[in-house]
Design an enzyme around this catalytic site. Sequence first.
Site, PDB file in Angstrom:
ATOM      1  CB  SER A 256      57.181  51.095   3.356  1.00 59.55           C
ATOM      2  OG  SER A 256      55.857  51.124   3.857  1.00 59.55           O
ATOM      3  CE  LYS A 257      62.877  52.604   7.551  1.00 58.39           C
ATOM      4  NZ  LYS A 257      64.273  52.363   7.501  1.00 58.39           N
ATOM      5  NE  ARG A 258      54.809  56.588   7.971  1.00 58.48           N
ATOM      6  CZ  ARG A 258      53.737  56.617   8.727  1.00 58.48           C
ATOM      7  NH1 ARG A 258      53.588  55.745   9.699  1.00 58.48           N
ATOM      8  NH2 ARG A 258      52.805  57.520   8.521  1.00 58.48           N
ATOM      9  CG  ASP A 412      65.813  52.960  10.575  1.00 55.71           C
ATOM     10  OD1 ASP A 412      66.346  51.985  11.111  1.00 55.71           O
ATOM     11  OD2 ASP A 412      64.897  52.889   9.735  1.00 55.71           O
TER      12      ASP A 412
END
Length: 488
Positions: A256-258, A412
Site C-alpha cells: 500500500s502506498k501508506r 492523489d
Amino acid sequence: MTESTQVRTRIAPSPTGDPHVGTAYIALFNYVFTKKNRGKFILRIEDTDRTRARHDSEKAIMESLQWLGLNWDEGPEKGGPYGPYRQSERKEIYQEHAIKLLEKGEAYRCFCTPERLAELRKHNKGRGTGYDGKCRNISPEESQKKADAGEAFTLRLKMETQGESVFTDELRGQVTRPYSELDDQIILKSDGYPTYHLANVVDDHLMKITHVIRAEEWIPSTPKHVRLYEAFGWQQPKWIHMPLLRNKDKNKTKISKRKNPVSLIYYKEAGFLAPALVNFLALMGFNYGEDIEKFTVPEMVEKFSFEKVSLGGPVFDVDKLKWLNGLYIREMDEEKLLDSIQEIWLNREYFKQLIPHVQKRMNNLNDFIDKTHFFFTSSLDYKTKDGKRLVPKSRDPKEMVKLFNEIAGKIDGLESFSIANLEQMLRTLTEEKEWKIKEVFMPVRIAISGQKASPPLFESMHLLGKERLRARLREAANFVEKRPTYFR
Ligand code: GLU
C-alpha cells in the site's frame, strides 16, 4: 503451433490512478510466460467504470510498461485482430452478449430499486451483496412487459444455489467456494454498461485468451467468471493467480502506498533503472535457481515455468531494490550513466523551470545549487534547526504525522496536479482543521525542502513532481512519527 493452441495472455489494467507496481509485476509474468511459449501478449484497458476512468492514467500505464520493456503485441492504438482493446469502445458487444444470456434463460431482469438493494445489503448474512433472488421468479412474459413499460432493470446472472463452485488454479490446485456465498451477479447495469465480470469474461473469450494470469485478489471473482463461461457454453482459460505483493511489515500486509511508493512513475523519477526494477519484480515469487538474483528478462524467459513460482507472500522491500539497482548502475558504461543521470533531473529543461524562482535570491552563480539542492537530493536531512519546524510549538507531533499523511493522500485525488489545485487543497485543509496558515504552510515547506526559506511553496511542490512530493511528505511523517521527543 496452430492458431487455436497459441498461448495468448493479457494484462487488463483499469485506468483509475497512477500506474501501479502491481500492474508491472503481473504484466511481467504474463510477458515472460508468453515469450517462453512464443505466444501473444495483449494490453486491454478496462475502463467501463466511467466515473473513475481517466485518460491520463491510461497513458501513464502504457508509458510505464513501455519504459520497463514490457511491450504488448496487441492493444489500443497498436490494434490487432480482436480489437478494439478498450472496453469503453465495446459497449454493444457486452450488451449483445448479456442479451444472449437472457434469451438462454441464464440471466434475468432485476427490477429491484436501489433502495431495496441497499436494505438487503444492510441485512446481508454472508451471501455476497445479500440479494435474495426476488426477480428470478418473474416469468419471461411479465419481465418483458415490465421492460416494455419502461421500468428500469439490471441483468443478473443465475448462479447455482447449492453445492460448491470449483476451479483449478495452476499454482494452487482446486479452489472451492460454496455457492451459498455467491448471489446472482449483476452483469449489465441499468445504464446499459457491463459490470467488470461480464466485460472481462466476454473479452477474454473473444480475444482468445488462453491463460488468465492475474493477482490473487481476483480469486473471489473467479467462481463468477467460471459460471459465466458455463452459461455461455465456452471453454475456460487456465487460471493462474499470482501472490500479492506485501509491505515489509510485521503482518506482511498487502502493498500500500501508506508504506511504500507504489507508482511506477515514482521509481522512474527516483532514479531506478528499468532493468533493475523488472529484475526486482521477477524476484517476487520466481526462483531463478542457483541462488542467482540478478538476471535479465531474456534469461528469465529461458528458465521460466510456473513450477518455479512460489506462493509465499513476496515482500516488496525497497532496500533490496536499491541494492539491486546499485548492481546495475555499477556495471553501466560511464557515458551511458552520465546520459541517464542527466535525463532525470539534471537537464536543461528542468533547470529552466527552476531559474525564475531562485534568480531573485541569488548573489552569485553557485547560489543556484544552494537554493535548489532539495529538488535534486533523494531524501532530506530533517535533523537540523529548520527541521525542528516540522512540528510547530502549538501542535502535537501526532497531529503533524496525520497532516503530512493526509496531504500525501489528497495529492492523489487532485483533478489535475497543478499549482492552483495544490494551493486550494492546502488552504481548504487548513480551514477545515481550523489551524493557522503558518501551522500548515511552514511545516509543509520544511517537509518538502528541509529549510524555512525556499522558493515559493506551491511552485516548489509542483516542481518536485507529484511522486517525489508525496514521497517526501510520507518521509516527513515517518520522521516525526519515529522521533516525537526530538521536537520537544
Ligand atoms: N481490470 C482488472 C484490474 O484492474 C483486471 C483483473 C483481471 O486481470 O482479470 O486489475
